[in-house]
Design a protein around this motif. Structure first.
Motif, short mmCIF file in Angstrom:
data_model
loop_
_atom_site.label_atom_id
_atom_site.label_comp_id
_atom_site.label_asym_id
_atom_site.label_seq_id
_atom_site.Cartn_x
_atom_site.Cartn_y
_atom_site.Cartn_z
N TYR A 225 0.87 -1.18 0.00
CA TYR A 225 0.00 0.00 0.00
C TYR A 225 0.91 1.23 0.00
O TYR A 225 1.82 1.32 0.83
CB TYR A 225 -0.89 -0.01 1.24
CG TYR A 225 -1.69 1.25 1.43
CD1 TYR A 225 -2.84 1.48 0.69
CD2 TYR A 225 -1.28 2.22 2.35
CE1 TYR A 225 -3.57 2.65 0.86
CE2 TYR A 225 -2.02 3.38 2.54
CZ TYR A 225 -3.15 3.59 1.78
OH TYR A 225 -3.88 4.73 1.95
N TYR B 9 -2.60 4.02 -3.37
CA TYR B 9 -2.62 2.92 -4.34
C TYR B 9 -2.27 1.60 -3.67
O TYR B 9 -1.40 1.54 -2.81
CB TYR B 9 -1.61 3.17 -5.47
CG TYR B 9 -2.14 4.05 -6.56
CD1 TYR B 9 -2.87 3.51 -7.63
CD2 TYR B 9 -1.92 5.42 -6.54
CE1 TYR B 9 -3.35 4.32 -8.64
CE2 TYR B 9 -2.40 6.24 -7.55
CZ TYR B 9 -3.12 5.68 -8.59
OH TYR B 9 -3.60 6.49 -9.59
N ASN C 219 -0.37 8.13 -1.83
CA ASN C 219 -1.47 8.28 -2.80
C ASN C 219 -2.59 7.25 -2.66
O ASN C 219 -3.56 7.31 -3.40
CB ASN C 219 -0.92 8.27 -4.23
CG ASN C 219 -0.16 7.02 -4.56
OD1 ASN C 219 -0.33 5.99 -3.92
ND2 ASN C 219 0.70 7.09 -5.57
N LYS D 40 -12.38 -0.04 0.51
CA LYS D 40 -11.04 0.53 0.54
C LYS D 40 -10.54 0.69 1.98
O LYS D 40 -9.39 0.35 2.29
CB LYS D 40 -11.02 1.87 -0.18
CG LYS D 40 -9.64 2.44 -0.34
CD LYS D 40 -9.67 3.71 -1.16
CE LYS D 40 -8.27 4.23 -1.32
NZ LYS D 40 -8.22 5.46 -2.08
N ILE E 203 -6.52 1.70 -7.53
CA ILE E 203 -7.13 2.59 -6.55
C ILE E 203 -8.61 2.79 -6.85
O ILE E 203 -9.40 3.04 -5.96
CB ILE E 203 -6.40 3.96 -6.49
CG1 ILE E 203 -6.84 4.75 -5.27
CG2 ILE E 203 -6.58 4.75 -7.76
CD1 ILE E 203 -6.03 5.99 -4.98
N TYR F 120 -0.77 -2.12 -4.47
CA TYR F 120 0.08 -2.80 -5.45
C TYR F 120 -0.41 -4.24 -5.58
O TYR F 120 -0.50 -4.94 -4.58
CB TYR F 120 1.54 -2.77 -5.02
CG TYR F 120 2.20 -1.43 -5.28
CD1 TYR F 120 3.30 -1.34 -6.12
CD2 TYR F 120 1.71 -0.27 -4.72
CE1 TYR F 120 3.90 -0.12 -6.39
CE2 TYR F 120 2.29 0.96 -4.98
CZ TYR F 120 3.39 1.03 -5.81
OH TYR F 120 3.96 2.24 -6.07
N LEU G 200 -1.04 -1.27 -10.23
CA LEU G 200 -1.52 -0.54 -9.06
C LEU G 200 -3.01 -0.31 -9.25
O LEU G 200 -3.46 -0.06 -10.36
CB LEU G 200 -0.84 0.84 -8.97
CG LEU G 200 0.65 0.92 -9.19
CD1 LEU G 200 1.08 2.37 -9.34
CD2 LEU G 200 1.35 0.29 -8.02
#
Length: 125
Positions: A4, A10, A8, A36, A28, A12, A26
């Motif tokens: 993580y 994202y 930002n 999330k 998001i 991985y 990545l």
């Protein structure tokens, strides 16, 4: 999921290739806020390492991710679709990933995935 990025948000994503972890992109987008947040908390609670930029985690959660194409072994425009709690991380291999056809009806099987369709491709990768 292997890391993580703190700056930002994202996540991985990776698969196994030749028994090693191979990062493929990545992601998001596509997560509901609660998905999330839950994933971020799980990564924080189960981290295998951390530095100023990343929280690292051993493979443990499988995801379905939709994407446009694979370019230079990375997913283009990946979007989270769903969690796959029915899969184990070691079943998420490069071979299965490459041969997965996302736009075919489920009753169609690819019998010879290595067979060229065109003799002379006009475009090179």
């Amino acid at each position: 999921m292997t890391a993580y990025e703190k700056s930002n948000g994202y996540f991985y994503i990776s698969i196994f290739k030749d028994s090693k972890i191979h990062q493929i992109g990545l992601v998001i987008f596509g997560f509901k806020p609660e998905e999330k947040n839950a994933l971020h908390q799980i990564i924080k609670q189960n981290k295998s390492g951390e530095d100023d930029q990343f929280i690292y985690v051993e493979p443990g959660i499988c995801l379905d991710v939709k994407y446009l194409e694979i370019y230079e072994e990375q997913l283009r425009e990946p979007h989270f679709h769903q969690f796959r709690f029915d899969l184990s991380p070691d079943s998420c291999t490069y071979e299965k990933f490459v041969f997965q056809q996302k736009n075919l009806p489920p009753d169609i099987k690819i019998t010879h995935p290595d067979k060229p369709i065109w003799k002379n491709r006009r475009f090179k990768r």
